[in-house]
Design a protein around this motif. Structure first.
Motif, PDB file in Angstrom:
ATOM      1  N   GLU A 149      -4.628   1.925  -6.438  1.00 34.54           N
ATOM      2  CA  GLU A 149      -3.276   1.362  -6.292  1.00 34.54           C
ATOM      3  C   GLU A 149      -3.114  -0.014  -6.922  1.00 34.54           C
ATOM      4  O   GLU A 149      -1.995  -0.493  -7.070  1.00 34.54           O
ATOM      5  CB  GLU A 149      -2.885   1.303  -4.814  1.00 34.54           C
ATOM      6  CG  GLU A 149      -3.695   0.327  -3.979  1.00 34.54           C
ATOM      7  CD  GLU A 149      -5.042   0.869  -3.494  1.00 34.54           C
ATOM      8  OE1 GLU A 149      -5.757   0.111  -2.818  1.00 34.54           O
ATOM      9  OE2 GLU A 149      -5.391   2.025  -3.791  1.00 34.54           O
ATOM     10  N   HIS A 150      -4.188  -0.652  -7.335  1.00 33.57           N
ATOM     11  CA  HIS A 150      -4.107  -1.978  -7.964  1.00 33.57           C
ATOM     12  C   HIS A 150      -3.527  -1.918  -9.373  1.00 33.57           C
ATOM     13  O   HIS A 150      -3.189  -2.951  -9.941  1.00 33.57           O
ATOM     14  CB  HIS A 150      -5.491  -2.612  -8.024  1.00 33.57           C
ATOM     15  CG  HIS A 150      -6.108  -2.771  -6.675  1.00 33.57           C
ATOM     16  ND1 HIS A 150      -6.867  -1.787  -6.094  1.00 33.57           N
ATOM     17  CD2 HIS A 150      -6.057  -3.779  -5.790  1.00 33.57           C
ATOM     18  CE1 HIS A 150      -7.258  -2.186  -4.905  1.00 33.57           C
ATOM     19  NE2 HIS A 150      -6.779  -3.394  -4.689  1.00 33.57           N
ATOM     20  N   PHE A 151      -3.419  -0.715  -9.939  1.00 38.50           N
ATOM     21  CA  PHE A 151      -2.910  -0.534 -11.294  1.00 38.50           C
ATOM     22  C   PHE A 151      -1.488   0.020 -11.235  1.00 38.50           C
ATOM     23  O   PHE A 151      -1.199   0.913 -10.452  1.00 38.50           O
ATOM     24  CB  PHE A 151      -3.792   0.446 -12.077  1.00 38.50           C
ATOM     25  CG  PHE A 151      -5.174  -0.080 -12.339  1.00 38.50           C
ATOM     26  CD1 PHE A 151      -5.485  -0.694 -13.538  1.00 38.50           C
ATOM     27  CD2 PHE A 151      -6.177   0.048 -11.390  1.00 38.50           C
ATOM     28  CE1 PHE A 151      -6.763  -1.173 -13.796  1.00 38.50           C
ATOM     29  CE2 PHE A 151      -7.459  -0.427 -11.618  1.00 38.50           C
ATOM     30  CZ  PHE A 151      -7.747  -1.042 -12.831  1.00 38.50           C
ATOM     31  N   SER A 152      -0.622  -0.517 -12.096  1.00 34.95           N
ATOM     32  CA  SER A 152       0.754  -0.010 -12.174  1.00 34.95           C
ATOM     33  C   SER A 152       1.230  -0.075 -13.617  1.00 34.95           C
ATOM     34  O   SER A 152       0.559  -0.645 -14.482  1.00 34.95           O
ATOM     35  CB  SER A 152       1.674  -0.842 -11.270  1.00 34.95           C
ATOM     36  OG  SER A 152       1.732  -2.179 -11.736  1.00 34.95           O
ATOM     37  N   LEU A 204      -2.536  -5.023 -13.616  1.00 35.14           N
ATOM     38  CA  LEU A 204      -3.616  -5.019 -12.641  1.00 35.14           C
ATOM     39  C   LEU A 204      -3.320  -6.089 -11.609  1.00 35.14           C
ATOM     40  O   LEU A 204      -3.267  -7.280 -11.928  1.00 35.14           O
ATOM     41  CB  LEU A 204      -4.956  -5.302 -13.320  1.00 35.14           C
ATOM     42  CG  LEU A 204      -6.163  -5.515 -12.397  1.00 35.14           C
ATOM     43  CD1 LEU A 204      -6.408  -4.286 -11.529  1.00 35.14           C
ATOM     44  CD2 LEU A 204      -7.392  -5.856 -13.216  1.00 35.14           C
ATOM     45  N   GLN A 205      -3.107  -5.653 -10.374  1.00 34.72           N
ATOM     46  CA  GLN A 205      -2.836  -6.588  -9.289  1.00 34.72           C
ATOM     47  C   GLN A 205      -4.152  -6.868  -8.577  1.00 34.72           C
ATOM     48  O   GLN A 205      -4.571  -6.140  -7.684  1.00 34.72           O
ATOM     49  CB  GLN A 205      -1.801  -6.044  -8.319  1.00 34.72           C
ATOM     50  CG  GLN A 205      -1.460  -7.054  -7.253  1.00 34.72           C
ATOM     51  CD  GLN A 205      -0.069  -6.877  -6.704  1.00 34.72           C
ATOM     52  OE1 GLN A 205       0.642  -5.955  -7.066  1.00 34.72           O
ATOM     53  NE2 GLN A 205       0.315  -7.792  -5.840  1.00 34.72           N
ATOM     54  N   ALA A 206      -4.801  -7.963  -8.990  1.00 37.77           N
ATOM     55  CA  ALA A 206      -6.109  -8.311  -8.453  1.00 37.77           C
ATOM     56  C   ALA A 206      -6.008  -8.845  -7.025  1.00 37.77           C
ATOM     57  O   ALA A 206      -6.876  -8.579  -6.199  1.00 37.77           O
ATOM     58  CB  ALA A 206      -6.785  -9.330  -9.359  1.00 37.77           C
ATOM     59  N   THR A 207      -4.958  -9.603  -6.745  1.00 37.84           N
ATOM     60  CA  THR A 207      -4.703 -10.116  -5.393  1.00 37.84           C
ATOM     61  C   THR A 207      -3.205 -10.003  -5.147  1.00 37.84           C
ATOM     62  O   THR A 207      -2.446  -9.620  -6.038  1.00 37.84           O
ATOM     63  CB  THR A 207      -5.121 -11.599  -5.247  1.00 37.84           C
ATOM     64  OG1 THR A 207      -4.240 -12.400  -6.034  1.00 37.84           O
ATOM     65  CG2 THR A 207      -6.554 -11.833  -5.673  1.00 37.84           C
ATOM     66  N   SER A 208      -2.765 -10.382  -3.961  1.00 34.77           N
ATOM     67  CA  SER A 208      -1.333 -10.302  -3.664  1.00 34.77           C
ATOM     68  C   SER A 208      -0.513 -11.210  -4.577  1.00 34.77           C
ATOM     69  O   SER A 208       0.661 -10.952  -4.828  1.00 34.77           O
ATOM     70  CB  SER A 208      -1.068 -10.658  -2.204  1.00 34.77           C
ATOM     71  OG  SER A 208      -1.492 -11.980  -1.938  1.00 34.77           O
ATOM     72  N   VAL A 217      -1.381 -11.030 -10.787  1.00 35.05           N
ATOM     73  CA  VAL A 217      -1.154  -9.796 -11.530  1.00 35.05           C
ATOM     74  C   VAL A 217      -1.423 -10.076 -13.003  1.00 35.05           C
ATOM     75  O   VAL A 217      -0.863 -11.005 -13.575  1.00 35.05           O
ATOM     76  CB  VAL A 217       0.293  -9.277 -11.349  1.00 35.05           C
ATOM     77  CG1 VAL A 217       0.509  -8.012 -12.171  1.00 35.05           C
ATOM     78  CG2 VAL A 217       0.596  -9.020  -9.886  1.00 35.05           C
ATOM     79  N   GLY A 223     -13.596  -9.439  -5.931  1.00 35.55           N
ATOM     80  CA  GLY A 223     -12.344  -8.691  -5.856  1.00 35.55           C
ATOM     81  C   GLY A 223     -12.268  -7.601  -6.906  1.00 35.55           C
ATOM     82  O   GLY A 223     -11.890  -6.460  -6.621  1.00 35.55           O
ATOM     83  N   ILE A 229     -12.194  -3.287  -6.730  1.00 34.60           N
ATOM     84  CA  ILE A 229     -11.255  -2.438  -7.469  1.00 34.60           C
ATOM     85  C   ILE A 229     -12.035  -1.397  -8.279  1.00 34.60           C
ATOM     86  O   ILE A 229     -11.707  -0.204  -8.267  1.00 34.60           O
ATOM     87  CB  ILE A 229     -10.350  -3.291  -8.371  1.00 34.60           C
ATOM     88  CG1 ILE A 229      -9.416  -4.149  -7.511  1.00 34.60           C
ATOM     89  CG2 ILE A 229      -9.560  -2.409  -9.343  1.00 34.60           C
ATOM     90  CD1 ILE A 229      -8.663  -5.218  -8.275  1.00 34.60           C
TER      91      ILE A 229
END
Length: 147
Positions: free
Chosen positions: A36-39, A58-62, A65, A129, A133
């Motif tokens: 889910e970290h990839f969009s 890539l959403q590495a943290t909240s 990105v 982190g 992933i």
């Protein structure tokens, strides 16, 4: 600025060729492997290994990105290299035989980290982190190719 590196590996119960083919299949298998970290995944050129250009976020943290536009090469057999046009990040996937019917997958990302106190935190926490992933991605890969 110091180089930051994150490495993750997994032994998969499938032949190295089958595992490599899944990783190199950017139009099919690869998208299904992403956690889910990839969009915003999009193949822009090619789609099978060498010569592929692929985009994702890539959403590495909240709060962090990365907008990635990657050029894919295959410098040696069993190796995929993804170079990000938008940053200094380079991710290398190596698939090697690890005994009969098994293979070892090693993924390593390197990039030039920030300086100062921010760089210290990046060097300390980013590899952990990113490792989590990649562990999720490799678990998905194992589930896909061990069918």
């Amino acid at each position: 600025m110091a180089q930051v590196e994150a490495t993750t590996e997994r032994v998969v119960a499938a032949d190295a060729e089958k595992v490599f083919d899944a990783l190199a299949d950017y139009t099919g298998a690869r998208q299904k492997l992403l956690p889910e970290h990839f969009s915003e995944y999009e193949v822009r050129e090619g789609g099978d290994g060498e010569g592929t250009v692929v985009h994702w976020k890539l959403q590495a943290t909240s709060k962090r990105v990365r907008d990635c536009l990657l050029d894919v090469t295959e410098p040696t057999e069993g190796e995929l290299v993804e170079k990000d046009r938008n940053s200094s990040m380079v991710t290398t996937w190596r698939v090697t035989p690890a005994g009969e019917g098994t293979s070892r997958v090693v993924v390593t990302s390197t990039w030039q980290g920030a300086g100062g106190i921010g760089g210290f935190f990046e060097r300390t926490f980013a590899p952990k982190g990113l490792g989590r992933i990649y562990e999720a991605l490799l678990a998905n890969l194992a589930a896909e190719v061990e069918k």
